[in-house]
Design a protein around this motif. Sequence first.
Motif, PDB file in Angstrom:
ATOM      1  N   ALA A   1      20.848  37.384  -3.523  1.00 58.53           N
ATOM      2  CA  ALA A   1      20.747  38.083  -4.791  1.00 58.53           C
ATOM      3  C   ALA A   1      22.030  38.820  -5.117  1.00 58.53           C
ATOM      4  O   ALA A   1      22.119  39.549  -6.080  1.00 58.53           O
ATOM      5  CB  ALA A   1      19.592  39.074  -4.736  1.00 58.53           C
ATOM      6  N   ALA A   2      23.048  38.623  -4.307  1.00 60.09           N
ATOM      7  CA  ALA A   2      24.317  39.293  -4.540  1.00 60.09           C
ATOM      8  C   ALA A   2      24.948  38.824  -5.842  1.00 60.09           C
ATOM      9  O   ALA A   2      24.798  37.693  -6.246  1.00 60.09           O
ATOM     10  CB  ALA A   2      25.253  39.015  -3.381  1.00 60.09           C
ATOM     11  N   VAL A   3      25.661  39.696  -6.493  1.00 58.13           N
ATOM     12  CA  VAL A   3      26.274  39.372  -7.771  1.00 58.13           C
ATOM     13  C   VAL A   3      27.764  39.689  -7.711  1.00 58.13           C
ATOM     14  O   VAL A   3      28.166  40.690  -7.162  1.00 58.13           O
ATOM     15  CB  VAL A   3      25.648  40.221  -8.898  1.00 58.13           C
ATOM     16  N   ALA A   4      28.584  38.814  -8.285  1.00 54.34           N
ATOM     17  CA  ALA A   4      30.020  39.100  -8.358  1.00 54.34           C
ATOM     18  C   ALA A   4      30.498  38.870  -9.767  1.00 54.34           C
ATOM     19  O   ALA A   4      30.371  37.790 -10.292  1.00 54.34           O
ATOM     20  CB  ALA A   4      30.776  38.203  -7.408  1.00 54.34           C
TER      21      ALA A   4
ATOM     22  N   LEU B   1      38.311  47.391   0.198  1.00 56.02           N
ATOM     23  CA  LEU B   1      37.264  48.400   0.288  1.00 56.02           C
ATOM     24  C   LEU B   1      37.534  49.264   1.499  1.00 56.02           C
ATOM     25  O   LEU B   1      37.735  48.761   2.592  1.00 56.02           O
ATOM     26  CB  LEU B   1      35.887  47.744   0.424  1.00 56.02           C
ATOM     27  N   SER B   2      37.510  50.573   1.331  1.00 56.11           N
ATOM     28  CA  SER B   2      37.634  51.444   2.487  1.00 56.11           C
ATOM     29  C   SER B   2      36.377  51.302   3.323  1.00 56.11           C
ATOM     30  O   SER B   2      35.343  50.904   2.840  1.00 56.11           O
ATOM     31  CB  SER B   2      37.779  52.899   2.047  1.00 56.11           C
ATOM     32  N   ALA B   3      36.488  51.684   4.588  1.00 54.04           N
ATOM     33  CA  ALA B   3      35.392  51.429   5.499  1.00 54.04           C
ATOM     34  C   ALA B   3      34.634  52.687   5.822  1.00 54.04           C
ATOM     35  O   ALA B   3      35.038  53.781   5.523  1.00 54.04           O
ATOM     36  CB  ALA B   3      35.939  50.822   6.770  1.00 54.04           C
TER      37      ALA B   3
ATOM     38  N   PRO C   1      24.539  43.832  -4.548  1.00 55.97           N
ATOM     39  CA  PRO C   1      25.341  42.929  -5.373  1.00 55.97           C
ATOM     40  C   PRO C   1      26.840  43.196  -5.206  1.00 55.97           C
ATOM     41  O   PRO C   1      27.291  44.333  -5.382  1.00 55.97           O
ATOM     42  CB  PRO C   1      24.873  43.247  -6.797  1.00 55.97           C
ATOM     43  N   PRO C   2      27.640  42.174  -4.847  1.00 50.65           N
ATOM     44  CA  PRO C   2      29.077  42.401  -4.612  1.00 50.65           C
ATOM     45  C   PRO C   2      29.826  43.002  -5.788  1.00 50.65           C
ATOM     46  O   PRO C   2      30.804  43.718  -5.577  1.00 50.65           O
ATOM     47  CB  PRO C   2      29.595  40.996  -4.295  1.00 50.65           C
ATOM     48  N   HIS C   3      29.374  42.727  -7.009  1.00 48.39           N
ATOM     49  CA  HIS C   3      30.097  43.291  -8.148  1.00 48.39           C
ATOM     50  C   HIS C   3      30.021  44.810  -8.157  1.00 48.39           C
ATOM     51  O   HIS C   3      30.826  45.482  -8.814  1.00 48.39           O
ATOM     52  CB  HIS C   3      29.543  42.739  -9.472  1.00 48.39           C
ATOM     53  N   ALA C   4      29.079  45.367  -7.401  1.00 52.45           N
ATOM     54  CA  ALA C   4      28.896  46.815  -7.393  1.00 52.45           C
ATOM     55  C   ALA C   4      29.469  47.484  -6.154  1.00 52.45           C
ATOM     56  O   ALA C   4      29.319  48.695  -5.990  1.00 52.45           O
ATOM     57  CB  ALA C   4      27.398  47.134  -7.499  1.00 52.45           C
ATOM     58  N   TYR C   5      30.137  46.733  -5.283  1.00 50.28           N
ATOM     59  CA  TYR C   5      30.668  47.328  -4.059  1.00 50.28           C
ATOM     60  C   TYR C   5      31.566  48.535  -4.357  1.00 50.28           C
ATOM     61  O   TYR C   5      31.390  49.615  -3.787  1.00 50.28           O
ATOM     62  CB  TYR C   5      31.459  46.294  -3.257  1.00 50.28           C
ATOM     63  N   ALA C   6      32.556  48.351  -5.212  1.00 48.95           N
ATOM     64  CA  ALA C   6      33.489  49.438  -5.509  1.00 48.95           C
ATOM     65  C   ALA C   6      32.774  50.609  -6.168  1.00 48.95           C
ATOM     66  O   ALA C   6      33.029  51.775  -5.860  1.00 48.95           O
ATOM     67  CB  ALA C   6      34.618  48.921  -6.398  1.00 48.95           C
TER      68      ALA C   6
ATOM     69  N   LYS D   1      37.518  36.567  -3.037  1.00 49.91           N
ATOM     70  CA  LYS D   1      38.007  37.696  -3.826  1.00 49.91           C
ATOM     71  C   LYS D   1      37.159  37.929  -5.076  1.00 49.91           C
ATOM     72  O   LYS D   1      36.753  39.046  -5.367  1.00 49.91           O
ATOM     73  CB  LYS D   1      39.460  37.457  -4.218  1.00 49.91           C
ATOM     74  N   ALA D   2      36.891  36.854  -5.812  1.00 48.99           N
ATOM     75  CA  ALA D   2      36.192  36.997  -7.090  1.00 48.99           C
ATOM     76  C   ALA D   2      34.683  36.974  -6.958  1.00 48.99           C
ATOM     77  O   ALA D   2      33.975  37.645  -7.699  1.00 48.99           O
ATOM     78  CB  ALA D   2      36.643  35.890  -8.051  1.00 48.99           C
ATOM     79  N   GLY D   3      34.165  36.177  -6.016  1.00 46.43           N
ATOM     80  CA  GLY D   3      32.716  36.018  -5.913  1.00 46.43           C
ATOM     81  C   GLY D   3      32.044  36.911  -4.908  1.00 46.43           C
ATOM     82  O   GLY D   3      30.869  37.220  -5.033  1.00 46.43           O
ATOM     83  N   ALA D   4      32.788  37.342  -3.871  1.00 47.88           N
ATOM     84  CA  ALA D   4      32.185  38.173  -2.825  1.00 47.88           C
ATOM     85  C   ALA D   4      32.834  39.545  -2.760  1.00 47.88           C
ATOM     86  O   ALA D   4      32.703  40.247  -1.754  1.00 47.88           O
ATOM     87  CB  ALA D   4      32.306  37.472  -1.474  1.00 47.88           C
ATOM     88  N   GLY D   5      33.522  39.923  -3.818  1.00 49.98           N
ATOM     89  CA  GLY D   5      34.099  41.252  -3.859  1.00 49.98           C
ATOM     90  C   GLY D   5      35.153  41.495  -2.797  1.00 49.98           C
ATOM     91  O   GLY D   5      35.436  42.642  -2.452  1.00 49.98           O
ATOM     92  N   GLY D   6      35.734  40.425  -2.249  1.00 50.90           N
ATOM     93  CA  GLY D   6      36.715  40.575  -1.195  1.00 50.90           C
ATOM     94  C   GLY D   6      36.130  40.856   0.164  1.00 50.90           C
ATOM     95  O   GLY D   6      36.843  40.919   1.164  1.00 50.90           O
ATOM     96  N   VAL D   7      34.807  41.009   0.223  1.00 54.08           N
ATOM     97  CA  VAL D   7      34.140  41.378   1.469  1.00 54.08           C
ATOM     98  C   VAL D   7      33.547  40.124   2.100  1.00 54.08           C
ATOM     99  O   VAL D   7      32.330  39.890   2.078  1.00 54.08           O
ATOM    100  CB  VAL D   7      33.060  42.452   1.227  1.00 54.08           C
TER     101      VAL D   7
END
Length: 562
Positions: free
Chosen positions: A27-30, A37-39, A289-294, A344-350
């Motif tokens: 259900a992740a979203v990018a 991303l800091s850890a 959702p990866p788009h919301a990581y930051a 980078k674009a689909g998984a938020g870099g993670v």
Amino acid sequence: MPAACPSPVRRPDRRAARRPVRRALTAAVAAVALTTLSACSGTAHPKAGTADAAYQLTAKTPAAAGPLHSFTWSLFAEPTSIDYAYSFDYPPNQILANVCESLLRWNPDLTTSPGLATSYTHPTPTSWVYQIRSGVRFHDGTTLTADDVVASLRRNLDPEVASNWAYPFRNVKSIDRTGPSQVTVSLKSPDSTFNKYLAASPGTVESAATLKKDGKDYGNPAKGVNCTGPFSFGSWTSGQSLVLKRFDGYWDAKLKPKAGEVKFVFLSDPTTRVNAFQTGEVDGGWMVPPHAYAQLKASQAGTLYFGRNTTVASEIVNNLKGPLGDARVRQALLMAIDRKGIVKAGAGGVADVADSLVSSNTWSSTPDSTVKGLLKSLPSYPYDPVKAKALAAQAGVAGQKVVIASSPLDSQTTIITQAVAQAAKAIGLNPQIDTISADKYTALFTDAAARKGIDLFLTFWYTSITDPLDMYGSLQTGAFSNYGNWSNPQFDAAIDEATVAQDPAAVAAATGKAQQTAMEQLPWLPLYTEPVSVFLGKRITGVQPSIAYLYYPWAAEIGARG
């Protein structure tokens, strides 16, 4: 992403029907490309070309400072059942992990320890003997017995039940009570994975009386389940939520729940879930959702964590009679996919570009030096569209159509699908994206007719045990999840060799042979591995981020922040 698993289609082949629904899509979203991303704490995964950490793994979040009356948790879909025989996906399993227990326990560090069995022995290559824990009570107050264990395990052998977990029992000859608190499983042939599966859903124990009384209604919203876990089934309001209650009679003092109640709310829209985290409407959730990581990393509403996983995002090659039937074309397509760009674009870099079809975490019982040697010998497919096009040209497939299935579940799916289509075009193929509804996408994993005319479709495939054989066994000739009907005698022989081997080194060597063949032939195209993600609101803490949340009672450790 499928919300639950329907009964499998039985197959008259040499392997039992295997896992009909398999983690179709997260259900992740990018939506945007994110950078570093800091850890939180833990093991850093360096970003290519820099000394920065793209993400870090957290083994344990801060321990709870005290109890809670209740907390709320988001699910991206509502289960259709919480019957353990049909629970083979994220929503039902993360609920059942806190309600039902197995003979063994899969821990957050991906090790296995005693569960409802205090110990086990392996007196012969084809027998396992389990000593059942005394003093354990079901949620209705009755006492756990060896007969309950026998009845629960035998359901996976019953064709009338048609368990989604039939595959781990394919070599089982009998399951019997052989003492007052003893159960013996006899196998038709040695199986190096059988015992490991008993730490996941295949080893689940339910009250025999409840199974008999509830029959086909077992696990539905009205009946629920009656197990031995730290929480008991409370209520289920269809379309809205499912509530668990603390079980004060739980046997394991180390995992007595800190919260009196857990309310799972069904929020299918990823933006709605993120907003619920931000407002405090829900206290937490897995699969952020990866788009919301930051956004969530910077949020004052809580903390975003990453943990151990065994998931690999892959494109399944479904049609081996078309242009993708030539291994050179499959190799060319993988080389033409910009996997770093997708990360980078689909998984938020993670995430990390996958070097095989399994995560390195699945090799935990194999020495690191051995694993590194096995990986070093594998063919690599670095991004090189020019070389890829030349390789595809050798196969003479220019202009041929390939159909790539997708579903409008999230933008991560869209990004991956478009990248694969672009790669197909780059090597001279004529890609066509077939966008289908979520339920029809789920059917791709259960129904051969639904897959007709489709060349490629996406999966996020995790293993349910810490063993690469869990994945590679899916590709053996005749396996239910061998969707493209790929067949390679060398691969099959290696899987058989690994399965019957008793020495861990022999198992690893044979599994390595199978992995080598799979990566040369590419029946599936590995894209990337990603960590487990979890968001904890500012009220709660205590969870151990890990894919084991699908079988480990994670909610019992959640309590109030200090």
